[in-house]
Scaffold this motif. Structure first.
Motif, PDB file in Angstrom:
ATOM      1  N   UNK A 197       0.830  -1.209   0.000  1.00  0.00           N
ATOM      2  CA  UNK A 197       0.000   0.000   0.000  1.00  0.00           C
ATOM      3  C   UNK A 197       0.863   1.257   0.000  1.00  0.00           C
ATOM      4  N   UNK A 198       1.975   1.231   0.735  1.00  0.00           N
ATOM      5  CA  UNK A 198       2.887   2.382   0.724  1.00  0.00           C
ATOM      6  C   UNK A 198       3.416   2.602  -0.688  1.00  0.00           C
ATOM      7  N   UNK A 199       3.764   1.517  -1.383  1.00  0.00           N
ATOM      8  CA  UNK A 199       4.254   1.638  -2.763  1.00  0.00           C
ATOM      9  C   UNK A 199       3.226   2.271  -3.671  1.00  0.00           C
ATOM     10  N   UNK A 200       1.986   1.786  -3.601  1.00  0.00           N
ATOM     11  CA  UNK A 200       0.933   2.334  -4.457  1.00  0.00           C
ATOM     12  C   UNK A 200       0.693   3.803  -4.132  1.00  0.00           C
ATOM     13  N   UNK A 201       0.616   4.123  -2.854  1.00  0.00           N
ATOM     14  CA  UNK A 201       0.399   5.512  -2.466  1.00  0.00           C
ATOM     15  C   UNK A 201       1.540   6.408  -2.955  1.00  0.00           C
ATOM     16  N   UNK A 202       2.770   5.845  -2.954  1.00  0.00           N
ATOM     17  CA  UNK A 202       3.908   6.609  -3.465  1.00  0.00           C
ATOM     18  C   UNK A 202       3.748   6.961  -4.931  1.00  0.00           C
ATOM     19  N   UNK A 203       3.279   6.025  -5.739  1.00  0.00           N
ATOM     20  CA  UNK A 203       3.046   6.289  -7.164  1.00  0.00           C
ATOM     21  C   UNK A 203       1.906   7.278  -7.351  1.00  0.00           C
ATOM     22  N   UNK A 204       0.845   7.116  -6.580  1.00  0.00           N
ATOM     23  CA  UNK A 204      -0.280   8.058  -6.688  1.00  0.00           C
ATOM     24  C   UNK A 204       0.142   9.467  -6.307  1.00  0.00           C
ATOM     25  N   UNK A 205       0.996   9.583  -5.298  1.00  0.00           N
ATOM     26  CA  UNK A 205       1.503  10.903  -4.906  1.00  0.00           C
ATOM     27  C   UNK A 205       2.351  11.510  -6.020  1.00  0.00           C
ATOM     28  N   UNK A 212     -11.211  14.163  -7.326  1.00  0.00           N
ATOM     29  CA  UNK A 212     -11.609  14.797  -8.577  1.00  0.00           C
ATOM     30  C   UNK A 212     -10.665  14.544  -9.735  1.00  0.00           C
ATOM     31  N   UNK A 213      -9.511  13.946  -9.486  1.00  0.00           N
ATOM     32  CA  UNK A 213      -8.558  13.679 -10.572  1.00  0.00           C
ATOM     33  C   UNK A 213      -9.138  12.697 -11.582  1.00  0.00           C
ATOM     34  N   UNK A 214      -8.830  12.949 -12.857  1.00  0.00           N
ATOM     35  CA  UNK A 214      -9.127  11.987 -13.912  1.00  0.00           C
ATOM     36  C   UNK A 214      -7.859  11.169 -14.107  1.00  0.00           C
ATOM     37  N   UNK A 215      -7.937   9.876 -13.799  1.00  0.00           N
ATOM     38  CA  UNK A 215      -6.741   9.033 -13.757  1.00  0.00           C
ATOM     39  C   UNK A 215      -6.819   7.945 -14.816  1.00  0.00           C
ATOM     40  N   UNK A 216      -5.712   7.756 -15.528  1.00  0.00           N
ATOM     41  CA  UNK A 216      -5.556   6.614 -16.438  1.00  0.00           C
ATOM     42  C   UNK A 216      -4.466   5.719 -15.872  1.00  0.00           C
ATOM     43  N   UNK A 217      -4.749   4.427 -15.796  1.00  0.00           N
ATOM     44  CA  UNK A 217      -3.729   3.455 -15.401  1.00  0.00           C
ATOM     45  C   UNK A 217      -3.430   2.542 -16.584  1.00  0.00           C
ATOM     46  N   UNK A 218      -2.152   2.411 -16.922  1.00  0.00           N
ATOM     47  CA  UNK A 218      -1.728   1.511 -17.990  1.00  0.00           C
ATOM     48  C   UNK A 218      -1.183   0.245 -17.324  1.00  0.00           C
ATOM     49  N   UNK A 219      -1.978  -0.819 -17.382  1.00  0.00           N
ATOM     50  CA  UNK A 219      -1.616  -2.062 -16.722  1.00  0.00           C
ATOM     51  C   UNK A 219      -2.379  -2.208 -15.412  1.00  0.00           C
ATOM     52  N   UNK A 220      -3.524  -2.849 -15.453  1.00  0.00           N
ATOM     53  CA  UNK A 220      -4.426  -2.905 -14.303  1.00  0.00           C
ATOM     54  C   UNK A 220      -3.919  -3.780 -13.177  1.00  0.00           C
ATOM     55  N   UNK A 276      -6.348  13.184 -19.262  1.00  0.00           N
ATOM     56  CA  UNK A 276      -6.242  12.757 -17.869  1.00  0.00           C
ATOM     57  C   UNK A 276      -5.307  13.679 -17.093  1.00  0.00           C
ATOM     58  N   UNK A 277      -5.696  13.940 -15.847  1.00  0.00           N
ATOM     59  CA  UNK A 277      -4.862  14.765 -14.975  1.00  0.00           C
ATOM     60  C   UNK A 277      -3.664  13.970 -14.459  1.00  0.00           C
ATOM     61  N   UNK A 278      -3.849  12.669 -14.301  1.00  0.00           N
ATOM     62  CA  UNK A 278      -2.801  11.795 -13.766  1.00  0.00           C
ATOM     63  C   UNK A 278      -2.801  10.488 -14.546  1.00  0.00           C
ATOM     64  N   UNK A 279      -1.597  10.002 -14.861  1.00  0.00           N
ATOM     65  CA  UNK A 279      -1.440   8.691 -15.486  1.00  0.00           C
ATOM     66  C   UNK A 279      -0.463   7.896 -14.630  1.00  0.00           C
ATOM     67  N   UNK A 280      -0.781   6.644 -14.378  1.00  0.00           N
ATOM     68  CA  UNK A 280       0.115   5.786 -13.606  1.00  0.00           C
ATOM     69  C   UNK A 280       0.358   4.486 -14.372  1.00  0.00           C
ATOM     70  N   UNK A 281       1.520   3.904 -14.152  1.00  0.00           N
ATOM     71  CA  UNK A 281       1.859   2.626 -14.765  1.00  0.00           C
ATOM     72  C   UNK A 281       2.902   1.962 -13.874  1.00  0.00           C
ATOM     73  N   UNK A 282       2.562   0.807 -13.325  1.00  0.00           N
ATOM     74  CA  UNK A 282       3.425   0.131 -12.357  1.00  0.00           C
ATOM     75  C   UNK A 282       3.987  -1.144 -12.969  1.00  0.00           C
ATOM     76  N   UNK A 283       5.273  -1.125 -13.266  1.00  0.00           N
ATOM     77  CA  UNK A 283       6.002  -2.283 -13.797  1.00  0.00           C
ATOM     78  C   UNK A 283       5.284  -2.933 -14.979  1.00  0.00           C
ATOM     79  N   UNK A 284       4.877  -2.087 -15.912  1.00  0.00           N
ATOM     80  CA  UNK A 284       4.301  -2.560 -17.164  1.00  0.00           C
ATOM     81  C   UNK A 284       5.239  -2.291 -18.332  1.00  0.00           C
ATOM     82  N   UNK A 285       6.080  -1.266 -18.204  1.00  0.00           N
ATOM     83  CA  UNK A 285       6.944  -0.881 -19.321  1.00  0.00           C
ATOM     84  C   UNK A 285       7.905  -2.003 -19.712  1.00  0.00           C
ATOM     85  N   UNK A 286       8.223  -2.902 -18.770  1.00  0.00           N
ATOM     86  CA  UNK A 286       9.140  -4.003 -19.064  1.00  0.00           C
ATOM     87  C   UNK A 286       8.587  -4.938 -20.146  1.00  0.00           C
TER      88      UNK A 286
END
Length: 426
Positions: A197-205, A212-220, A276-286
């Motif tokens: 959870x700390x890791x995810x919160x770190x990426x979201x931060x 209210x943020x419009x968020x796109x996540x690449x890699x669910x 989107x105001x925010x885009x996140x992607x966690x270990x998908x680029x590999x």
């Protein structure tokens, strides 16, 4: 489970299908006395320079280690050396899968190889690598997205039940971020779920996700990052190519009470639309592939609103090692992640500079924490081996995943691999 007929991905190439017990060509190492002899000499010479030991079937030992060092026990030496001579490090992993060699400290053995990767083979003989490293297979497909979906399917669609056996309740399949004191063995006291959870919160931060943020996540993945973003009050669109992951992610979002704020699409990132105001992607680029890095980052640049931020988490390797191995076909490609390539920090920064208006303005390393994450996953996987077998996976699969998790742990503990969270903006 009985193996089905071997159906090729393309007419001329049959690929392993571990979930179905299909292991084309694995049991027979073939015969090549010359390559076997060369490999035996190279391994014996390498082991003399490393803090480990070779243990022969008659109990004799050799190497640079002592009784406290990790042992590589040779069960079928000729088969083991033939695989090494024919397939290089792919053969090392295949030898473990079929029991040509064994060890009570697999991570220790693999760490020795990782720590000495630069000088395993004498420099004059490195040009012979092309004899066994045939390079990445090329898929002759009109649709890049089709190949991407097949690559995802071969790993992430193995079985949701399998991943639930060894992952923590967050179902995060990426590096955790630990904090606090460690014990005598260097392990943290806090739970893996807390660290995830700390890791995810770190990426979201880093991506500036707020109410209210419009968020796109690449890699669910299995939906945890999208759920935590929605709990902040964001509206999330998350993309995956895994049908099984999407189904479980929808169930988890429903149970969490945030399904009305999350849209889960089985869609390639290149087909994403919107702003989107925010885009996140966690270990998908590999899994993207080097030739698609520019398109991957251009897509993010295209979709990011003015003033928006991109939170990226990526496994990385040193730039010179990436350059030296990027065309290689490895054991990981053959059995775990087909089509993947791990970038370097430099490659990420260079691609951003050359192909987008974005740059990195914040970063943190989680590399050492990934070693502990993998250690915990492997311990749980091995402890629940009977349940893995009850799902229908065979002995070869169990040994393959043991090797995979140990191989990755050794890479992070030795710092051959790292893991970074990046805050990226225009």
């Amino acid at each position: 489970m009985p193996p089905p007929e071997q159906t090729p991905l393309r007419a001329e190439r049959v690929v392993p299908r571990p979930a179905e017990g299909v292991w084309p060509g694995l049991q027979d190492p073939g015969e090549n006395r010359l390559r076997m002899t060369i490999a035996r000499g190279l391994l014996r010479a390498a082991v003399r320079r490393m803090p480990m030991r070779l243990v022969w079937p008659d109990g004799t030992t050799e190497g640079g280690g002592d009784a406290t060092s990790p042992d590589m026990r040779l069960i079928r030496p000729e088969a083991c050396f033939t695989r090494l001579g024919t397939e290089g490090l792919i053969g090392l992993g295949e030898g473990w899968m079929v029991g040509d060699w064994d060890s009570d400290d697999l991570v220790g053995v693999l760490r020795c190889f990782t720590d000495h990767i630069e000088d395993l083979v004498p420099r004059p003989l490195r040009k012979l690598r092309r004899l066994y490293d045939r390079g990445q297979p090329h898929e002759e497909r009109a649709e890049d997205a089709v190949v991407s979906q097949e690559n995802v399917h071969r790993h992430y669609d193995l079985s949701n039940d399998l991943f639930q056996l060894f992952l923590d309740p967050s179902m995060m399949y990426s590096a955790a971020w630990f904090s606090g004191p460690v014990d005598a063995e260097g392990q943290h006291a806090e739970s893996l779920t807390t660290a995830q959870h700390r890791k995810v919160d770190g990426i979201l931060d880093l991506a500036g996700v707020r109410e209210g943020s419009r968020v796109l996540e690449i890699g669910t993945g299995w939906g945890e990052a999208a759920i935590r973003a929605a709990r902040r009050g964001a509206r999330v669109t998350t993309l995956t190519l895994s049908i099984e992951q999407a189904e479980l992610a929808r169930e988890r979002a429903e149970r969490a009470g945030v399904s009305d704020r999350i849209t889960i699409d089985v869609r390639d990132y290149r087909d994403a639309v919107g702003e989107y105001d925010s885009i996140i992607s966690i270990e998908m680029i590999e899994a993207v592939g080097e030739r698609y890095w520019p398109e991957y980052f251009r897509t993010v640049d295209r979709l990011l609103a003015p003033g928006g931020r991109f939170g990226l988490q990526a496994i990385t390797m040193p730039h010179h090692r990436m350059q030296a191995t990027k065309a290689s076909y490895t054991w990981i490609h053959k059995y775990i992640f087909p089509g993947g390539i791990i970038p370097s920090v430099e490659a990420i920064e260079q691609t951003l500079a050359r192909h987008t208006t974005m740059h990195v303005d914040d970063r943190r390393s989680l590399g050492p924490d990934y070693g502990e994450t993998l250690h915990r996953w492997r311990d749980t996987f091995l402890a629940r081996e009977p349940e893995v077998r009850a799902l229908g996976f065979d002995e070869t699969f169990v040994r393959m995943w043991d090797f995979y998790l140990a191989y990755c742990e050794a890479g992070f503990v030795s710092r051959y691999l790292d893991d970074w969270q990046f805050g990226i903006t225009r």
